[in-house]
Design an enzyme around this catalytic site. Structure first.
Site, PDB file in Angstrom:
ATOM      1  CD  GLU A 169      -3.156  -0.971   2.099  1.00 10.87           C
ATOM      2  OE1 GLU A 169      -3.071  -0.159   3.030  1.00 10.87           O
ATOM      3  OE2 GLU A 169      -4.143  -1.710   1.937  1.00 10.87           O
TER       4      GLU A 169
ATOM      5  CD  GLU B 125      -3.954  -5.862   3.277  1.00 12.45           C
ATOM      6  OE1 GLU B 125      -4.807  -5.131   3.823  1.00 12.45           O
ATOM      7  OE2 GLU B 125      -2.734  -5.623   3.293  1.00 12.45           O
TER       8      GLU B 125
END
Ligand code: AHR
Length: 513
Positions: A173, A292
């Site tokens: 991320e 995720e």
């Protein structure tokens, strides 16, 4: 009563079931590692501190691959802290989760645990505060047989044989302003490209995942993937996707339809990958690692017993309770639809990891010194991981609609199916999104001979409960699978009735016609 007709044709398939779709995630966050999978001193712990009760549930859940060690945690993590004699390992501040990391658990412990759990390892490298050098050193440490500085250090630390880790994430991320060492797409694209090259120089057999957008709402979604892949297309095999969903303001109908968003998100990333492929005249195919995904009540982050990292400033603790969401019947049905979305995209989504495995937004919960149990969302994951084998079938679905505020009319019945030709079985994964109406289901089986029902199970609102019923420490089996009654084969078609708000799995035995 709503109705749905599903047509299965044995010649219409999407892909081999990518078994890595049933992945999970262990981050050094909250109580996922410490007092989750690892708790020396627990009555159920083995000599290495692995909780046997949790391991048993993990094996029953059946993840095929587990991502480690983060997550946001990895962006400030020094992997060397987690190897070597435990008493010499440093205690560090983890800025991502405002936690004291003891490093009592590290790479060797995770490799041993993964062997016990029978899962493949997906290892993430730190591209937040670190770069090419530390990443290639880690590959050498993990995968090189010996005779060099890092590989010999691994051997000295007790692992003669290489760990042979195939799957690697190039950071986490890094588009997010919350990320330690966040980057622009240009910065990250070049770093990912060079790190991938250097890691592959050490071990050419590895597979690499580039960081995609942290979610579909990021202002840079789309351009981030485009820029990153414009640099790194030839060096990587997958681009990552992350998505978390929750019910907003009691709007259960829209929440139950969130797989519509997941489908669109996946389609958008596929389009971006393919645009870069076409423009760059690349021949190889980059695919997706949805590493995720889950239901996560993010609006519930700040509670008294689970303070958010920011408000907890000043109270550095070891393994605090963080985001230990309790999942209910509605959440389990939604998770079932997410698994269906992933299966339907099995031609391009090759890896997926439900986040996370234990305690932290997880299908398994455990208490320090106490029991471990299955949350409601355990059940769809466990059954799909166990039964989705062979090929994913391309279904024609004609369903009554349910109306939603966010997505308009969506199919009341959501479905995916797999056909295991070798074993002569079809597995149907079904969700009834309607909160009020049962679903009258007909499944036509084209090109498949005499069928019989091997098993049929359903998860729905338990007797005397409501859609928010959940499994908690004092009532661990409130929500689970029960037999789905009256599933019949009538003139070559399966007939069944799905209760309102339910997730079901039906396994058929079939022969080729
Ligand atoms: O899974 C929890 C967190 O969610 C992860 O650390 C991060 O990657 C994401 O934002």
């Amino acid at each position: 009563m709503s109705t749905a007709r599903i047509t299965i044709d044995r010649d219409f398939t999407i892909a081999e079931v990518p078994r890595r779709l049933f992945g999970s995630f262990v981050e050094h966050m909250g109580r996922c590692v410490y007092t989750g999978i690892f708790e020396p001193g627990h009555p159920q712990a083995d000599s290495r501190g692995f909780r046997r009760d949790v391991l048993e549930l993990v094996r029953e859940l059946g993840p095929t691959v587990v991502r480690y060690p983060g997550g946001n945690f990895v962006s400030g993590y020094l992997w060397e802290d987690g190897v070597g004699p435990v008493e010499k390992r440093p205690r560090r501040l983890d800025g991502a989760w405002h936690t004291v990391e003891t490093n009592a658990f590290g790479l060797h412990e995770f490799v041993d645990w993964a062997r016990e759990a029978d899962v493949e390892i997906m290892e993430a490298v730190n591209l937040g505060t670190r770069g090419v050098e530390e990443a290639r050193a880690l590959v050498e440490y993990a995968n090189h047989p010996g005779g060099t500085y890092w590989s010999d250090l691994r051997r000295k630390n007790g692992a003669e044989d290489p760990f042979d880790i195939k799957l690697w994430c190039l950071g986490n991320e890094l588009d997010g302003p919350w990320q330690i060492g966040g980057k622009t797409a240009q910065e990250y694209g070049r770093l990912a490209q060079e790190t991938a090259k250097a890691m592959r120089f050490v071990d050419p057999s590895i597979e690499l995942v580039a960081v995609g957008s942290s979610n579909r709402q990021m202002p840079t979604f789309g351009t981030w993937e485009h820029t990153v892949l414009s640099h790194a297309y030839d060096e990587v095999d997958y681009v990552s996707m992350h998505a978390y969903y929750q019910e907003h303001d009691g709007d259960a109908a829209s929440f139950l339809a969130e797989a519509v968003d997941m489908d669109a998100f996946i389609d958008g990333v596929i389009a971006t990958i393919d645009a870069v492929k076409a423009a760059g005249k690349h021949t190889k195919q980059v695919n997706i690692s949805f590493d995720e995904w889950n239901v996560w009540y993010q609006s519930g982050l700040d509670t008294e017993d689970q303070p958010h990292v920011i408000t907890a400033a000043g109270q550095w603790r070891e393994h605090p309770r963080l985001i230990e969401d309790t999942y209910n019947v509605t959440d389990a049905v939604v998770v079932g639809t997410f698994l269906n979305s992933l299966l339907r995209h099995g031609d391009r989504v090759k890896i997926a990891n439900q986040a996370q495995l234990v305690n932290v937004i997880a299908p398994i919960r455990s208490e320090e010194g106490g029991p471990a149990w299955r949350q409601s969302i355990f059940w769809p994951f466990a059954r799909v991981a166990q039964l989705a084998r062979g090929r994913v079938l391309r279904l024609a679905i004609d369903s009554s609609p349910v109306s939603t505020k966010r997505y308009g009319d969506v199919d009341a019945i959501d479905a995916a199916a797999t056909w295991d030709e070798e074993n002569g079985t079809i597995a149907l994964f079904l969700a009834n999104r309607s909160l009020e109406e049962a679903g009258d289901l007909t499944v036509d089986l084209h090109g498949l001979g005499a069928a019989s029902v091997r098993s049929a199970e359903v998860l729905t609102v338990p007797e005397g409960g409501d859609r928010k019923a959940a499994n908690v420490v004092d009532d661990q089996d409130r929500v689970g699978l029960v037999p789905l009654r009256d599933v019949d084969i009538v003139e070559g078609a399966v007939r069944a009735t799905l209760p309102p708000l339910s997730w079901a799995v039906v396994v058929l035995e079939v022969a080729r016609a």
